[in-house]
Design an enzyme around this catalytic site. Structure first.
Site, mmCIF file in Angstrom:
data_model
loop_
_atom_site.group_PDB
_atom_site.id
_atom_site.type_symbol
_atom_site.label_atom_id
_atom_site.label_comp_id
_atom_site.label_asym_id
_atom_site.label_seq_id
_atom_site.Cartn_x
_atom_site.Cartn_y
_atom_site.Cartn_z
ATOM 1 N N THR A 132 -14.814 -2.543 -7.465
ATOM 2 C CA THR A 132 -14.909 -2.633 -6.005
ATOM 3 C C THR A 132 -16.372 -2.550 -5.561
ATOM 4 O O THR A 132 -16.841 -3.367 -4.760
ATOM 5 C CB THR A 132 -14.072 -1.529 -5.328
ATOM 6 O OG1 THR A 132 -12.772 -1.517 -5.919
ATOM 7 C CG2 THR A 132 -13.945 -1.762 -3.838
ATOM 8 N N LYS A 155 0.870 -1.193 0.000
ATOM 9 C CA LYS A 155 0.000 0.000 0.000
ATOM 10 C C LYS A 155 0.895 1.227 0.000
ATOM 11 O O LYS A 155 2.015 1.188 0.521
ATOM 12 C CB LYS A 155 -0.870 0.019 1.257
ATOM 13 C CG LYS A 155 -2.054 0.956 1.175
ATOM 14 C CD LYS A 155 -3.212 0.303 0.443
ATOM 15 C CE LYS A 155 -4.334 1.258 0.151
ATOM 16 N NZ LYS A 155 -5.521 0.525 -0.331
ATOM 17 N N ASP A 202 -6.721 4.539 -4.798
ATOM 18 C CA ASP A 202 -7.412 4.445 -3.505
ATOM 19 C C ASP A 202 -8.012 5.841 -3.290
ATOM 20 O O ASP A 202 -8.205 6.586 -4.262
ATOM 21 C CB ASP A 202 -6.430 4.042 -2.387
ATOM 22 C CG ASP A 202 -7.156 3.597 -1.100
ATOM 23 O OD1 ASP A 202 -7.635 2.455 -1.062
ATOM 24 O OD2 ASP A 202 -7.261 4.388 -0.153
HETATM 25 P P1 NDP Z 1 -12.575 8.178 -3.365
HETATM 26 O O1 NDP Z 1 -11.500 9.161 -3.144
HETATM 27 O O2 NDP Z 1 -13.070 7.947 -4.740
HETATM 28 O O3 NDP Z 1 -13.842 8.534 -2.468
HETATM 29 C C1 NDP Z 1 -13.747 8.630 -1.089
HETATM 30 C C2 NDP Z 1 -15.100 9.048 -0.538
HETATM 31 O O4 NDP Z 1 -15.058 8.932 0.873
HETATM 32 C C3 NDP Z 1 -15.440 10.495 -0.831
HETATM 33 O O5 NDP Z 1 -16.825 10.635 -0.877
HETATM 34 C C4 NDP Z 1 -14.858 11.205 0.385
HETATM 35 O O6 NDP Z 1 -15.478 12.442 0.667
HETATM 36 C C5 NDP Z 1 -15.148 10.220 1.488
HETATM 37 N N1 NDP Z 1 -14.113 10.346 2.521
HETATM 38 C C6 NDP Z 1 -12.788 10.152 2.372
HETATM 39 N N2 NDP Z 1 -12.126 10.400 3.514
HETATM 40 C C7 NDP Z 1 -13.053 10.764 4.387
HETATM 41 C C8 NDP Z 1 -12.998 11.149 5.745
HETATM 42 N N3 NDP Z 1 -11.837 11.223 6.429
HETATM 43 N N4 NDP Z 1 -14.177 11.425 6.342
HETATM 44 C C9 NDP Z 1 -15.331 11.340 5.657
HETATM 45 N N5 NDP Z 1 -15.448 11.002 4.377
HETATM 46 C C10 NDP Z 1 -14.327 10.725 3.750
HETATM 47 O O7 NDP Z 1 -12.029 6.817 -2.727
HETATM 48 P P2 NDP Z 1 -12.525 5.330 -2.989
HETATM 49 O O8 NDP Z 1 -13.977 5.291 -3.255
HETATM 50 O O9 NDP Z 1 -11.602 4.721 -3.957
HETATM 51 O O10 NDP Z 1 -12.201 4.642 -1.574
HETATM 52 C C11 NDP Z 1 -13.144 4.616 -0.521
HETATM 53 C C12 NDP Z 1 -12.776 3.506 0.461
HETATM 54 O O11 NDP Z 1 -12.750 2.255 -0.219
HETATM 55 C C13 NDP Z 1 -11.401 3.641 1.122
HETATM 56 O O12 NDP Z 1 -11.454 3.099 2.415
HETATM 57 C C14 NDP Z 1 -10.522 2.743 0.241
HETATM 58 O O13 NDP Z 1 -9.377 2.296 0.945
HETATM 59 C C15 NDP Z 1 -11.490 1.620 -0.039
HETATM 60 N N6 NDP Z 1 -11.210 0.789 -1.200
HETATM 61 C C16 NDP Z 1 -11.047 1.331 -2.429
HETATM 62 C C17 NDP Z 1 -10.832 0.518 -3.523
HETATM 63 C C18 NDP Z 1 -10.735 1.051 -4.899
HETATM 64 O O14 NDP Z 1 -10.650 0.241 -5.826
HETATM 65 N N7 NDP Z 1 -10.781 2.337 -5.136
HETATM 66 C C19 NDP Z 1 -10.694 -0.937 -3.365
HETATM 67 C C20 NDP Z 1 -10.961 -1.415 -2.036
HETATM 68 C C21 NDP Z 1 -11.182 -0.565 -1.010
HETATM 69 P P3 NDP Z 1 -14.729 13.798 0.316
HETATM 70 O O15 NDP Z 1 -14.810 13.921 -1.166
HETATM 71 O O16 NDP Z 1 -15.473 14.847 1.046
HETATM 72 O O17 NDP Z 1 -13.319 13.640 0.825
HETATM 73 O O1 2IT Z 2 -7.841 -1.265 -0.907
HETATM 74 C C1 2IT Z 2 -7.764 -1.787 -2.045
HETATM 75 O O2 2IT Z 2 -7.954 -2.996 -2.212
HETATM 76 C C2 2IT Z 2 -7.482 -0.915 -3.187
HETATM 77 N N1 2IT Z 2 -7.375 0.288 -3.025
HETATM 78 C C3 2IT Z 2 -7.290 -1.505 -4.552
HETATM 79 C C4 2IT Z 2 -5.937 -2.117 -4.678
HETATM 80 C C5 2IT Z 2 -5.548 -2.554 -6.062
HETATM 81 O O3 2IT Z 2 -4.368 -2.886 -6.219
HETATM 82 O O4 2IT Z 2 -6.380 -2.586 -6.968
#
Ligand code: NDP
Ligand code: 2IT
Length: 445
Positions: free
Chosen positions: A208, A125, A165
């Site tokens: 995801t 990560k 992420d």
């Molecule tokens: P994005 O940046 O696309 O979206 C994040 C969302 O969460 C936004 O709406 C953001 O709001 C909100 N957010 C982020 N930080 C905070 C905070 N501290 N408090 C409140 N709201 C918050 O990220 P992803 O959708 O890619 O990721 C979201 C989650 O999913 C994370 O935990 C990530 O680790 C996990 N994840 C992502 C994967 C991927 O493929 N992208 C795979 C597996 C897990 P704002 O815009 O206001 O910051």
């Molecule tokens: O938390 C996660 O699994 C991710 N942000 C995606 C990782 C990846 O390598 O696609």
């Protein structure tokens, strides 16, 4: 003192000041008692000491110049956690909260998550305390180029393969990949989540969120049920949240709420996803904008209410770590919520998780429930290696199969160890067993 207790005490001492890492590792270690306390081979092999210590943690500075000519320096990390079952694999996060504790917890979770996918990927990560919000496109590009000017020497298609992420989407992956390619003069699959015209896989953007809905649906199917007619509350409105909403809606559910870090919307008859996409993905605006566009949607500021107070059948936390606390869990149970699926990594605190489990809420932990993203990254790596592109339907059908496989393995592990329906235990044990076996086979390294 048992082996597990010794390791927990060691983490609390050595890694004091890393609360998220302690939280994530403790949750896993507690689940492992059932295996590790019964068999001294793990202690003899120092297996847990090696599992919890990252193979490598790289910390570096990222200097960059803003549009007005001011110099900024951010701190960046890449943790190469565990390579027992494949090259390090995991996303990169850009958010002001990023620190060593958060990167280590994410890398540790990723190691077990990637094991659950059944694909040959180790855990890694990365991230930086850079905040992309409010930056111009040129500033983001210069930052990404500077970030990669250091990171490139540590990664490679068979060494470590980053992805997106929080705060890192297609735009940032593009800028980072471009700089990597320019430095090494090599067009390889060193990143996943790439653009579709330069090696990206169809379906990775959606994976995801779709995978999250697929695993919950797999569980519902076993009860002759499905998403049809269910009320769903989702936190976040980023990549994971939006595509979880899209799949849930396509299966007949009504998504009544979504949030960002400033607040949440409640749209009783169902949110308009096209509008959310326009606001969040195209214009990069706040959710208040959605409420301006839809007068029947109610907007509540984060300081004045909790998204988890809205009555629902299914809750999908898809924003960030530690966003669903014990009072939220109580509220969900009281209002009749039957399923919680973690799209985010560790969004639910341990006491909240326990409360949900004790009240027979089907709880899907992130390392299983959000594994669809990294699984499809694994599929992107396979396509890049063979220089072949699969159709959206091929990728999506493989993703469905993988998520069904993950459901079966966490469900069977929970049953095997006498805790049917406890998918937290099931996921931790199934992931651990695979990584531990590979580590044992490879000797003390
Ligand atoms: P994005 O940046 O696309 O979206 C994040 C969302 O969460 C936004 O709406 C953001 O709001 C909100 N957010 C982020 N930080 C905070 C905070 N501290 N408090 C409140 N709201 C918050 O990220 P992803 O959708 O890619 O990721 C979201 C989650 O999913 C994370 O935990 C990530 O680790 C996990 N994840 C992502 C994967 C991927 O493929 N992208 C795979 C597996 C897990 P704002 O815009 O206001 O910051
Ligand atoms: O938390 C996660 O699994 C991710 N942000 C995606 C990782 C990846 O390598 O696609």
């Amino acid at each position: 003192m048992s082996y597990i207790d010794k390791i927990i005490a060691q983490i609390e001492k050595k890694d004091a000041g890393q609360p998220e890492f302690i939280q994530a590792s403790k949750e896993v270690l507690e689940s492992l008692r059932i295996i590790v306390d019964k068999d001294s081979i793990y202690e003899k092999a120092g297996l847990l000491e090696r599992l919890i210590e990252p193979e490598r943690l790289i910390v570096f500075r990222v200097p960059w110049v803003d549009d007005a000519g001011n110099v900024h320096v951010n701190r960046a990390y890449r943790v190469q956690y565990n390579s027992a079952i494949g090259p390090y694999k995991g996303g990169i996060r850009f958010h002001p909260s990023v620190n060593q504790s958060i990167i280590k917890f994410l890398g540790f979770e990723q190691t077990l998550k990637n094991a659950l996918t059944g694909l040959p990927m180790g855990g890694g990560k990365g991230g930086c305390d850079f905040d992309p919000k409010g930056k111009t496109e040129n500033e983001v590009m210069r930052f990404c180029q500077s970030f990669m000017t250091e990171l490139y020497r540590h990664i490679g298609p068979d060494t470590d393969v980053p992805a997106g992420d929080i705060g890192v989407g297609a735009r940032e992956v593009g800028f980072m990949y471009g700089q990597y390619k320019r430095i090494v003069n090599n067009f390889t699959g060193v990143f996943t989540g790439k653009g579709l015209t330069w090696g990206g896989s169809l379906g990775r953007t959606e994976a995801t969120g779709y995978g999250l809905v697929y695993i919950v649906n797999e569980y519902l199917k076993g009860k002759d049920d499905g998403f049809k007619g269910k009320k769903v509350v989702i936190s976040g409105s980023g990549n994971v949240a939006i595509f979880a909403a899209q799949k849930a809606i396509s299966l007949g559910a009504t998504v009544i709420s979504m949030s960002d870090s400033n607040g949440f919307i409640f749209h009783k008859d169902g949110i308009n996803l096209d509008s959310i996409k326009e606001v969040k993905l195209v214009k990069r605006e706040r959710l208040t904008k959605y409420a301006e566009l839809h007068k029947d949607a109610v907007y509540t500021e984060a300081s004045k209410g909790r998204v988890w107070d809205i009555a629902c059948d299914i809750a999908l936390p898809c924003a960030t770590q530690n966003e669903l606390f014990i009072d939220d869990a109580k509220s969900l149970v009281k209002n009749g919520c039957k399923i919680v699926g973690e799209g985010a990594n560790m969004p639910t605190t341990m006491d909240a998780t326990d409360h949900l489990l004790q009240n027979n809420v089907a709880f899907f932990p992130g390392k299983a429930a959000n594994a669809g993203g990294v699984s499809t990254s694994g599929l992107e790596m396979s396509q890049n290696s063979t220089r072949i592109s699969w159709s959206f339907d091929e990728v999506d059908s493989k993703l469905k199969t993988i998520m069904a496989g993950i459901f079966n393995s966490i469900d069977s592990a929970a049953k095997e160890y006498g805790k049917p329906g406890n998918f937290v235990l099931g996921a931790n044990l199934a992931g651990f067993k695979k990584v531990a076996k590979a580590m044992m086979d490879q000797g003390v390294i």
